[in-house]
Write an enzyme that holds these catalytic residues in place. Sequence first.
Site, short mmCIF file in Angstrom:
data_model
loop_
_atom_site.label_atom_id
_atom_site.label_comp_id
_atom_site.label_asym_id
_atom_site.label_seq_id
_atom_site.Cartn_x
_atom_site.Cartn_y
_atom_site.Cartn_z
N GLU A 1 0.79 -1.27 -0.14
CA GLU A 1 0.16 0.11 0.08
C GLU A 1 0.88 1.42 0.07
OE1 GLU A 1 -2.61 -0.44 3.20
OE2 GLU A 1 -3.63 -2.28 2.65
N ASN B 1 1.92 -5.38 -2.93
CA ASN B 1 0.41 -5.66 -2.64
C ASN B 1 -0.18 -4.25 -2.50
OD1 ASN B 1 -1.54 -7.45 -2.03
ND2 ASN B 1 -1.41 -6.75 -0.02
N HIS C 1 -10.74 -6.17 -2.05
CA HIS C 1 -11.83 -5.71 -0.86
C HIS C 1 -12.99 -5.03 -1.72
CE1 HIS C 1 -9.47 -7.13 2.43
NE2 HIS C 1 -8.31 -6.35 1.94
N GLU D 1 -6.47 -10.77 -0.87
CA GLU D 1 -7.22 -10.34 0.22
C GLU D 1 -8.70 -10.40 0.00
OE1 GLU D 1 -5.60 -6.88 2.45
OE2 GLU D 1 -3.79 -7.30 2.07
N ASP E 1 -12.28 -10.29 -0.10
CA ASP E 1 -13.74 -10.57 0.50
C ASP E 1 -14.64 -9.40 -0.12
OD1 ASP E 1 -12.86 -7.99 1.59
OD2 ASP E 1 -12.90 -8.54 3.59
O1 G3I Z 1 -5.40 -8.14 19.34
C1 G3I Z 1 -5.87 -6.64 19.86
C2 G3I Z 1 -6.59 -6.84 21.22
O2 G3I Z 1 -5.83 -7.43 22.15
C3 G3I Z 1 -7.17 -5.48 21.46
O3 G3I Z 1 -8.05 -5.68 22.46
C4 G3I Z 1 -7.97 -4.81 20.25
C5 G3I Z 1 -8.56 -3.60 20.55
O4 G3I Z 1 -8.41 -2.56 19.61
O5 G3I Z 1 -7.23 -4.92 19.17
C6 G3I Z 1 -6.55 -6.01 18.77
O6 G3I Z 1 -5.85 -5.90 17.67
C7 G3I Z 1 -6.69 -5.68 16.26
C8 G3I Z 1 -6.05 -6.52 15.26
O7 G3I Z 1 -6.67 -6.35 14.07
C9 G3I Z 1 -6.66 -7.95 15.69
O8 G3I Z 1 -7.92 -7.99 15.80
C10 G3I Z 1 -6.20 -4.09 16.02
O9 G3I Z 1 -6.69 -3.23 16.92
C11 G3I Z 1 -6.79 -3.86 14.59
O10 G3I Z 1 -6.25 -2.46 14.11
C12 G3I Z 1 -6.44 -4.82 13.54
O11 G3I Z 1 -6.89 -4.74 12.38
C13 G3I Z 1 -6.36 -5.22 11.31
C14 G3I Z 1 -5.92 -4.34 10.25
O12 G3I Z 1 -5.44 -4.79 9.15
C15 G3I Z 1 -5.00 -3.35 10.73
O13 G3I Z 1 -4.79 -2.18 9.76
C16 G3I Z 1 -7.27 -6.46 10.61
O14 G3I Z 1 -7.24 -7.57 11.74
C17 G3I Z 1 -6.60 -6.78 9.29
O15 G3I Z 1 -7.65 -7.59 8.75
C18 G3I Z 1 -6.42 -5.77 8.50
O16 G3I Z 1 -5.57 -6.35 7.19
C19 G3I Z 1 -5.44 -5.39 6.35
C20 G3I Z 1 -4.24 -5.82 5.69
O17 G3I Z 1 -3.20 -6.14 6.44
C21 G3I Z 1 -3.84 -4.89 4.47
N1 G3I Z 1 -4.82 -4.61 3.63
C22 G3I Z 1 -6.13 -4.38 4.11
C23 G3I Z 1 -6.75 -5.47 5.30
C24 G3I Z 1 -7.86 -4.70 5.78
O18 G3I Z 1 -7.91 -3.47 6.62
#
Ligand code: G3I
Length: 448
Positions: free
Chosen positions: A154, A197, A233, A262, A264
């Site tokens: 990105e 990517n 996405h 990715e 969905d």
């Molecule tokens: O694990 C912590 C947890 O302990 C805490 O209580 C909670 C509270 O905010 O956060 C949890 O972590 C989160 C993590 O996902 C796991 O669930 C983060 O806040 C959250 O920001 C994170 O989001 C991820 C996101 O990327 C971050 O930018 C998504 O799971 C993940 O699916 C997403 O994936 C991205 C790709 O890497 C790149 N392309 C876009 C895609 C979708 O946004």
Amino acid sequence: MRRALVLGMAGLLATAGATALAGTADAATSLASAASAKGRYFGTAVAAGHLGESAYASTLDAEFNAVTPENEMKWDATEPSRNSFSFGSADQIVSHAQGKGMKVRGHTLVWHSQLPSWVGGLNATDLRSAMNNHITQVMQHYKGKIYAWDVVNEAYQDGSSGARRSSPFQDKLGNGFIEEAFRTARSVDPNAKLCYNDYNTDGVNAKSNAVYNMVKDFKSRGVPIDCVGFQSHFNSASPVPSDYQANLQRFADLGVDVHITELDIEGSGSAQATNYGNVVKACLAVSRCTGITVWGVTDKYSWRSGGTPLLFDSNYAKKPAYDAVLSALGGSSSGGGGNGDGGGGTGATCTATYSKAETWSDRFNGNVTVKAGSSPISSWTVKVTVTSPQKISTTWNGSPSWDSSGNVMTMKPNGNGNLAAGASTTFGFTIMTNGNTSAPVIGACTAS
Ligand code: G3I
């Protein structure tokens, strides 16, 4: 009533000389095996924290042959403080995948997001060294275990400028940071494929043009790049672009593989199924599209679960989108859902085989032969999904119900549920084409 049940037509169908279009006895019955038969992998994003949930792990293991750690390989997880690395959660995923013979896509080495704050505080000299050290340490740890790395993620802005996105790397190291990251990556693990990517690059637009020009430049100057990831996405505001396949193809023509990384698609029912089927067909039409990864196993844990964007619902039941993907891959469902055998553990299984029968200018008949597996069954269920504006006007030899869209029909027996082992019965239907002659998607046959 357009959906009137018409009995007594089974005999007509039996003599209609129908030709089976899908669902032969040898057709692959999982996403992984169907994709393999087409020379592709079919992967999913995985979160280490869910591997202990049996339905999650059994669905993963039954259906997918590639994984991408959803968050566990990102910079904040692997190097939370400078030169102090932690690989525990990512290792869990990699070892699970290796135990099952699955490919691993590494995600991601250099990204503006999920970047610990210490990185942003470095001056240019230290940042350059930290970036190269991060790439080196993480890739060395996983050397030989990763099929492809998203080396840079990105790096371009949305919108019409085609400009780079502001980030510590861009702002302090300038345009050359991407090239440098790829050169470092190649020197660490020459056997891993190196990908760029991004999202919103799925169709031809200013952003994808900018990435295209970068890849073209890299190829012309010998900068090591092997693949481009298209995140894909999608939702109603950002639908599958009509030039999706053409866009994948123009990148492939530059001499790189293309990965759908990715995927969905928000939505439900037949609309979602059609979109998923179209994405798979686009990949299959591009010989260098080597695999598809969906961004999660189940709607339950999707990063946007409210949009129900995945192939398994929150109870791990296969959705029409699953059937559409499997069908587009040339596979055919049999047996039950991802969390069981669909027969309550009794060994009751069945297969569903679709045949097209009579065709008229405005409609065609289809029939589905339900065949019991190696045990007798007392009931069966098969979903039939048509593509709007198609409508099923008539059915026979079964008891149908429809979802709210009217496009997904669930067929159950009408006095023909009891089948001896290996015995079969056939139900049928008429599809009003309303201009669309595509074949219906036949879902998994579940038996009890
Ligand atoms: O694990 C912590 C947890 O302990 C805490 O209580 C909670 C509270 O905010 O956060 C949890 O972590 C989160 C993590 O996902 C796991 O669930 C983060 O806040 C959250 O920001 C994170 O989001 C991820 C996101 O990327 C971050 O930018 C998504 O799971 C993940 O699916 C997403 O994936 C991205 C790709 O890497 C790149 N392309 C876009 C895609 C979708 O946004």
